[in-house]
Design a protein around this motif. Structure first.
Motif, PDB file in Angstrom:
ATOM      1  N   GLU A 110       0.805  -1.215   0.000  1.00  0.00           N
ATOM      2  CA  GLU A 110       0.000   0.000   0.000  1.00  0.00           C
ATOM      3  C   GLU A 110       0.842   1.271   0.000  1.00  0.00           C
ATOM      4  N   ARG A 111       1.853   1.341   0.877  1.00  0.00           N
ATOM      5  CA  ARG A 111       2.697   2.538   0.928  1.00  0.00           C
ATOM      6  C   ARG A 111       3.929   2.274   1.791  1.00  0.00           C
ATOM      7  N   ALA A 112       4.887   3.190   1.720  1.00  0.00           N
ATOM      8  CA  ALA A 112       6.096   3.101   2.537  1.00  0.00           C
ATOM      9  C   ALA A 112       6.497   4.485   3.013  1.00  0.00           C
ATOM     10  N   THR A 113       7.156   4.512   4.163  1.00  0.00           N
ATOM     11  CA  THR A 113       7.686   5.750   4.713  1.00  0.00           C
ATOM     12  C   THR A 113       9.124   5.484   5.142  1.00  0.00           C
ATOM     13  N   ALA A 114      10.058   6.278   4.641  1.00  0.00           N
ATOM     14  CA  ALA A 114      11.468   6.160   5.016  1.00  0.00           C
ATOM     15  C   ALA A 114      11.830   7.364   5.873  1.00  0.00           C
ATOM     16  N   ARG A 115      12.538   7.091   6.985  1.00  0.00           N
ATOM     17  CA  ARG A 115      12.904   8.196   7.878  1.00  0.00           C
ATOM     18  C   ARG A 115      14.164   7.863   8.666  1.00  0.00           C
ATOM     19  N   ARG A 116      14.765   8.910   9.199  1.00  0.00           N
ATOM     20  CA  ARG A 116      15.902   8.756  10.099  1.00  0.00           C
ATOM     21  C   ARG A 116      15.353   8.603  11.511  1.00  0.00           C
ATOM     22  N   ILE A 117      16.008   7.756  12.294  1.00  0.00           N
ATOM     23  CA  ILE A 117      15.594   7.558  13.688  1.00  0.00           C
ATOM     24  C   ILE A 117      16.826   7.618  14.586  1.00  0.00           C
ATOM     25  N   ASP A 118      16.616   7.559  15.871  1.00  0.00           N
ATOM     26  CA  ASP A 118      17.713   7.568  16.851  1.00  0.00           C
ATOM     27  C   ASP A 118      18.679   8.716  16.602  1.00  0.00           C
ATOM     28  N   ALA A 119      18.154   9.921  16.618  1.00  0.00           N
ATOM     29  CA  ALA A 119      18.954  11.135  16.400  1.00  0.00           C
ATOM     30  C   ALA A 119      19.715  11.071  15.077  1.00  0.00           C
ATOM     31  N   ALA A 120      19.055  10.490  14.081  1.00  0.00           N
ATOM     32  CA  ALA A 120      19.559  10.397  12.702  1.00  0.00           C
ATOM     33  C   ALA A 120      20.718   9.418  12.538  1.00  0.00           C
ATOM     34  N   SER A 121      21.001   8.604  13.556  1.00  0.00           N
ATOM     35  CA  SER A 121      22.094   7.631  13.423  1.00  0.00           C
ATOM     36  C   SER A 121      21.626   6.326  12.782  1.00  0.00           C
ATOM     37  N   ALA A 122      20.323   6.143  12.649  1.00  0.00           N
ATOM     38  CA  ALA A 122      19.773   4.922  12.049  1.00  0.00           C
ATOM     39  C   ALA A 122      18.696   5.300  11.039  1.00  0.00           C
ATOM     40  N   ARG A 123      18.304   4.315  10.251  1.00  0.00           N
ATOM     41  CA  ARG A 123      17.272   4.516   9.227  1.00  0.00           C
ATOM     42  C   ARG A 123      16.172   3.484   9.429  1.00  0.00           C
ATOM     43  N   GLN A 124      14.955   3.869   9.125  1.00  0.00           N
ATOM     44  CA  GLN A 124      13.819   2.951   9.215  1.00  0.00           C
ATOM     45  C   GLN A 124      12.897   3.175   8.034  1.00  0.00           C
ATOM     46  N   ILE A 125      12.514   2.079   7.405  1.00  0.00           N
ATOM     47  CA  ILE A 125      11.506   2.130   6.348  1.00  0.00           C
ATOM     48  C   ILE A 125      10.342   1.273   6.797  1.00  0.00           C
ATOM     49  N   ASP A 126       9.175   1.899   6.898  1.00  0.00           N
ATOM     50  CA  ASP A 126       7.945   1.193   7.256  1.00  0.00           C
ATOM     51  C   ASP A 126       7.160   0.927   5.982  1.00  0.00           C
ATOM     52  N   LEU A 127       6.921  -0.345   5.707  1.00  0.00           N
ATOM     53  CA  LEU A 127       6.134  -0.749   4.543  1.00  0.00           C
ATOM     54  C   LEU A 127       4.759  -1.186   5.036  1.00  0.00           C
ATOM     55  N   ARG A 128       3.733  -0.646   4.434  1.00  0.00           N
ATOM     56  CA  ARG A 128       2.379  -1.010   4.832  1.00  0.00           C
ATOM     57  C   ARG A 128       1.739  -1.846   3.723  1.00  0.00           C
ATOM     58  N   PHE A 129       1.158  -2.966   4.156  1.00  0.00           N
ATOM     59  CA  PHE A 129       0.486  -3.886   3.246  1.00  0.00           C
ATOM     60  C   PHE A 129      -0.973  -4.010   3.643  1.00  0.00           C
ATOM     61  N   ARG A 130      -1.791  -4.285   2.657  1.00  0.00           N
ATOM     62  CA  ARG A 130      -3.230  -4.479   2.862  1.00  0.00           C
ATOM     63  C   ARG A 130      -3.546  -5.947   2.558  1.00  0.00           C
ATOM     64  N   ALA A 131      -4.031  -6.661   3.569  1.00  0.00           N
ATOM     65  CA  ALA A 131      -4.379  -8.068   3.406  1.00  0.00           C
ATOM     66  C   ALA A 131      -5.881  -8.237   3.614  1.00  0.00           C
ATOM     67  N   ARG A 132      -6.528  -8.853   2.678  1.00  0.00           N
ATOM     68  CA  ARG A 132      -7.961  -9.183   2.803  1.00  0.00           C
ATOM     69  C   ARG A 132      -8.045 -10.668   3.124  1.00  0.00           C
ATOM     70  N   VAL A 133      -8.695 -10.993   4.251  1.00  0.00           N
ATOM     71  CA  VAL A 133      -8.821 -12.384   4.682  1.00  0.00           C
ATOM     72  C   VAL A 133     -10.274 -12.738   4.897  1.00  0.00           C
ATOM     73  N   GLN A 134     -10.532 -14.029   4.851  1.00  0.00           N
ATOM     74  CA  GLN A 134     -11.866 -14.542   5.143  1.00  0.00           C
ATOM     75  C   GLN A 134     -11.715 -15.691   6.117  1.00  0.00           C
ATOM     76  N   ASP A 135     -12.577 -15.716   7.116  1.00  0.00           N
ATOM     77  CA  ASP A 135     -12.574 -16.781   8.118  1.00  0.00           C
ATOM     78  C   ASP A 135     -13.590 -17.824   7.681  1.00  0.00           C
ATOM     79  N   ASP A 136     -13.093 -18.912   7.095  1.00  0.00           N
ATOM     80  CA  ASP A 136     -13.977 -19.950   6.549  1.00  0.00           C
ATOM     81  C   ASP A 136     -14.724 -20.717   7.617  1.00  0.00           C
TER      82      ASP A 136
END
Length: 136
Positions: A110-136
Motif C-alpha cells: 500500500e505505501r512506505a515511509t522512510a525516515r531517520r531515527i535515533d537522532a539520525a544515526s539509524a534509518r527505518q523504512i515502514d512498509l504497509r500492506f493491505r491483506a484481505r482475509v476470510q474466516d472460513d
C-alpha cells in the motif's frame, strides 16, 4: 467482523519473509516478530503494527488487515535499507500464503515511509500492506 485470522496471517507473513532467499541474503536471520533483548544486527526486519477493519460479506466473516513491516538499519544512508525493503515488498506482493485458519484473499503493498531515527544515526523504512482475509 472476525479478528480470528490475525494470528494465522501474522505467522504466514513471518514464514514468508523468513523463507525468502533474497531477503535472507540481505538480513540473514534478522527477521523478528519482537526484537530480542540485547544487541541486534546492523540491519533487521520487524513485524509491526496492525489495524483491522470489518470486511464481512455474503460469503462469510472477513476482515482487511493493514500490516506494517519495518526495515531498520544503522548503516549510513538509505541504500541498504531500501534494498531490504525491496526484498520485503517482493516477498509479500501478491503472494499466496497458506494460513492455519481462514484464507488469504489478497495481499498487496500500500505505501512506505522512510525516515531517520535515533537522532539520525539509524534509518527505518515502514512498509504497509493491505491483506484481505476470510474466516472460513
Amino acid at each position: 467482523m472476525s479478528y480470528a485470522v490475525s494470528g494465522a496471517l501474522q505467522a504466514a507473513v513471518f514464514a514468508a519473509l523468513s523463507q525468502d532467499a533474497a531477503l535472507s541474503a540481505l538480513v540473514g536471520t534478522g527477521i523478528y516478530d519482537a526484537v530480542p533483548a540485547g544487541s541486534v544486527p546492523d540491519i533487521y526486519v520487524r513485524l509491526g503494527s496492525e489495524t483491522v477493519r470489518e470486511a464481512s460479506d455474503g460469503s462469510g466473516a472477513g476482515a482487511v488487515h493493514f500490516l506494517t513491516v519495518s526495515v531498520i538499519t544503522t548503516s549510513p544512508g538509505f541504500a541498504t535499507a531500501k534494498a531490504a525493503a525491496t526484498a520485503v515488498s517482493d516477498a509479500l506482493q501478491d503472494v499466496e500464503l497458506e494460513l492455519s485458519r481462514g484464507r488469504l484473499i489478497s495481499l498487496r503493498f500500500e505505501r512506505a515511509t522512510a525516515r531517520r531515527i535515533d537522532a539520525a544515526s539509524a534509518r527505518q523504512i515502514d512498509l504497509r500492506f493491505r491483506a484481505r482475509v476470510q474466516d472460513d
